[in-house]
Design a protein around this motif. Structure first.
Motif, mmCIF file in Angstrom:
data_model
loop_
_atom_site.group_PDB
_atom_site.id
_atom_site.type_symbol
_atom_site.label_atom_id
_atom_site.label_comp_id
_atom_site.label_asym_id
_atom_site.label_seq_id
_atom_site.Cartn_x
_atom_site.Cartn_y
_atom_site.Cartn_z
ATOM 1 N N ASP A 206 0.593 -1.359 0.097
ATOM 2 C CA ASP A 206 -0.373 -0.227 0.213
ATOM 3 C C ASP A 206 1.047 1.489 0.155
ATOM 4 O O ASP A 206 0.861 2.075 -0.490
ATOM 5 C CB ASP A 206 -1.168 -0.175 1.668
ATOM 6 N N GLU A 210 0.781 4.189 -3.033
ATOM 7 C CA GLU A 210 0.590 5.500 -2.337
ATOM 8 C C GLU A 210 1.646 6.622 -2.908
ATOM 9 O O GLU A 210 1.481 7.609 -3.423
ATOM 10 C CB GLU A 210 0.605 5.442 -0.511
ATOM 11 N N HIS A 211 3.000 5.490 -3.230
ATOM 12 C CA HIS A 211 4.329 6.662 -3.388
ATOM 13 C C HIS A 211 4.517 6.627 -5.059
ATOM 14 O O HIS A 211 5.435 7.419 -5.154
ATOM 15 C CB HIS A 211 5.531 6.299 -2.871
ATOM 16 N N HIS A 267 8.934 8.341 0.044
ATOM 17 C CA HIS A 267 8.127 7.458 1.358
ATOM 18 C C HIS A 267 9.723 7.256 2.219
ATOM 19 O O HIS A 267 9.371 8.174 3.433
ATOM 20 C CB HIS A 267 8.087 5.910 1.912
#
Length: 586
Positions: A206, A210-211, A267
């Motif tokens: 995830d 997301e990144h 991240h």
């Protein structure tokens, strides 16, 4: 089944050959020249290097890697792994005939590893020809610029069939308290520690999605374990993207690090505590106005003491740019455990505690202890009495001992040191432990690192951590450069010509502080010295024998930037410190 990182090389090249693996900012600037390499291209170049090594029968041999910052090092390193050759990352020569310390270290590493080949960039290989008299005989060590190995060589690459316990590379320790030793890191160690990093730093599917696969920005040197095992190999392990640039470009302009984080929104990114201090020193309003650090989820801080004051100031200063306190991520690791041992909990601010005054090595300090987080999965951390080899109760300070699949095989060709460091028995526990030489305590499952066993300063029966004295000195006067102070003890009967004038003729151990200041502060040396003495006396109840102020860049440091206190002590006693003398101005 993945048996080594070599298996992942094939998988990534097959599943997403066009995805960018690494981008390199050639000038350190996001708007400057950028080099990129995809997973497909990375596989081709790594296999070409591997085939070249295989064709020369070098499987099992050691290859010294000497590269300037850039993508070629990664191809060569993975090429060694893919050939079953033991990689030995080193610091490349700079071509200066007077750079004796770097040349001496390089020669020592080549000889100690018994390297059969030197892999490097074209400029490095050319430079080596100019310092050939400092190296082993040319007939013994082959030198090759890997850029000159043709892509077509990859076609003859053969799977090496690597068992997990085979040595992947030698990570030479920084040598902050002793001569460098080659840590034998196996393919199994690498896979396990990448698993630990992935779990502890929250590199979940995830988070990756997301990144958009942008997981790292790093300026850390790749010849050191923090820069290699973390940003470089965890990127490769996950099949994601990392943005890299030179440590020198960061040191020249620390804003480049934060600008790259703002631009690529990774991240994870981090470095030693001094890196955060450098950013604070250069935090101008115009820089803050142009930054967006809201995507930075893990700001790791390790490799040297983590300062609570630094964490607070960094959060307060960069909060207007979107930085969150929850992103602060102190962690702990060492080359002998491949890299990571403990790390914080993602999205949770670090725990701060008053350091305890109990245990055989508790120090006299009012400083806050910063949690380095919890052990990675299947890693055991114990706090032991270093003399009795017995586990200490929670909250007591002792030596940090570690057990787990990430713990390396031992030291290269050093059976005695391997037995002493990697084969320790702890009463009441099965299996063998790694003795780290670091001091710390456990509280509610979290590790708090307090210092180095060998660096401890004992004056009048009281223990003092040099890191605490150094921090007090640096906070006492702005002229002292952050991360450029060394505290150590000398026998009262010894007298170095390091400067500063102290109380000779006093028996027992006495503390000495050596600090770098800017030359333009030479006229203030007496005042600065008095301020530092007074601050340490007030904070620690300690009378300092000498405060020695020296020129910038002259305090000995390891390749990873750690202060070499033993070397600083030796220079003090020998009278070879680069002292700033106020009398020279008149």
């Amino acid at each position: 089944m993945v048996r080594s990182l070599v298996d992942l090389l094939t998988a990534h090249a097959s599943h997403h050959p066009d995805r960018t693996a690494y981008r390199f900012l050639v000038t350190g600037d996001c708007d400057g020249e950028i080099q990129e390499i995809s997973y497909g291209r990375l596989a081709d170049r790594s296999r070409a290097v591997a085939a070249w090594l295989q064709e020369r029968g070098l499987a099992g041999a050691r290859a010294m890697l000497l590269y300037p910052p850039g993508l070629e090092f990664i191809c060569a390193y993975l090429g060694c792994l893919a050939a079953g050759v033991v990689a030995v990352p080193g610091v490349p020569p700079r071509g200066r005939a007077d750079d004796h310390r770097a040349l001496t270290r390089m020669k020592r590493l080549i000889a100690d590893a018994d390297a059969k080949v030197i892999l490097g960039g074209r400029e490095v290989i050319t430079t080596l020809a100019g310092v050939a008299e400092h190296l082993p005989e040319p007939a013994d060590v082959t030198r090759v610029a890997t850029e000159d190995i043709p892509d077509e060589a990859a076609a003859s690459w053969r799977e090496p069939g690597l068992p997990p316990d085979s040595v992947a590379f030698l990570q030479y320790t920084s040598g902050s308290t002793s001569a460098p030793r080659g840590v034998m890191v196996t393919h199994g160690n690498l896979l396990d520690n990448e698993r630990v990093i992935t779990e502890r730093m929250g590199h979940t599917p995830d988070a990756i999605a997301e990144h958009d696969h942008e997981m790292f920005v790093s300026w850390l040197p790749v010849y050191h374990d923090m820069g290699l095992i973390g940003p470089v190999l965890n990127t490769f392990h996950l099949g994601v993207t990392a943005t890299l640039f030179s440590p020198l470009h960061f040191l020249q302009q620390p804003r480049r690090w934060l600008t790259a984080i703002s631009r690529y929104r990774p991240h994870t990114s981090g470095g030693p505590n001094f890196a955060y201090e450098l950013c604070l020193k250069h935090a101008r309003p115009e820089l803050l106005d142009g930054l967006d650090l809201s995507g930075w989820k893990v700001a790791f801080n390790g490799a040297e003491p983590v300062r609570a004051a630094t964490l607070r100031r960094f959060t307060a200063t960069f909060a207007p740019a979107g930085f969150r306190r929850e992103a602060l991520y102190p962690c702990y690791g060492l080359a002998e455990a491949t890299l990571m041992v403990t790390g914080g909990t993602v999205h949770t601010p670090p725990t701060l505690l008053r350091a305890p005054q109990t245990g055989p090595h508790a120090g006299q300090t009012d400083a806050e202890a910063v949690s380095s987080g919890r052990p990675g999965p299947d890693i055991t951390v114990a706090i032991a009495d270093p003399e009795r080899h017995e586990e200490l109760p929670e909250g007591e300070v002792g030596e940090i001992w570690v057990r787990g699949a990430s713990v390396a095989k031992g030291y290269w060709r050093n059976a005695l040191a391997t037995r002493q460091t990697f084969r320790a028995a702890l009463t009441g526990h099965e299996g063998r432990f790694l003795r780290t030489g670091d001091l710390g305590f456990l509280r509610d499952g979290e590790l708090f690192v307090t210092g180095r066993l060998k660096d401890l300063i004992v004056v009048d029966g009281r223990n003092h951590y040099p890191q605490d004295l150094e921090m007090t000195a640096e906070m006492a006067h702005p002229a002292l450069r952050p991360g450029c102070t060394a505290a150590f003890s000398v026998d009262g009967g010894n007298r170095g010509d390091g400067g500063g004038g102290g109380g000779g003729g006093v028996d027992g151990e006495q503390a000495v502080v050596v600090a770098e200041i800017a030359p333009d502060m030479a006229g203030e040396t007496e005042k600065i010295t008095d301020v530092v003495r007074s601050a340490i006396g007030d904070a620690h109840g300690l009378s300092v024998r000498d405060v020695v102020l020296v020129r910038p860049g002259t305090i000995p440091k390891t390749s990873s930037g750690k202060i070499q206190r033993h070397a600083s002590r030796a220079a003090y006693l020998d009278g070879t410190l680069a002292v700033i003398d106020a009398s020279a101005l008149s």
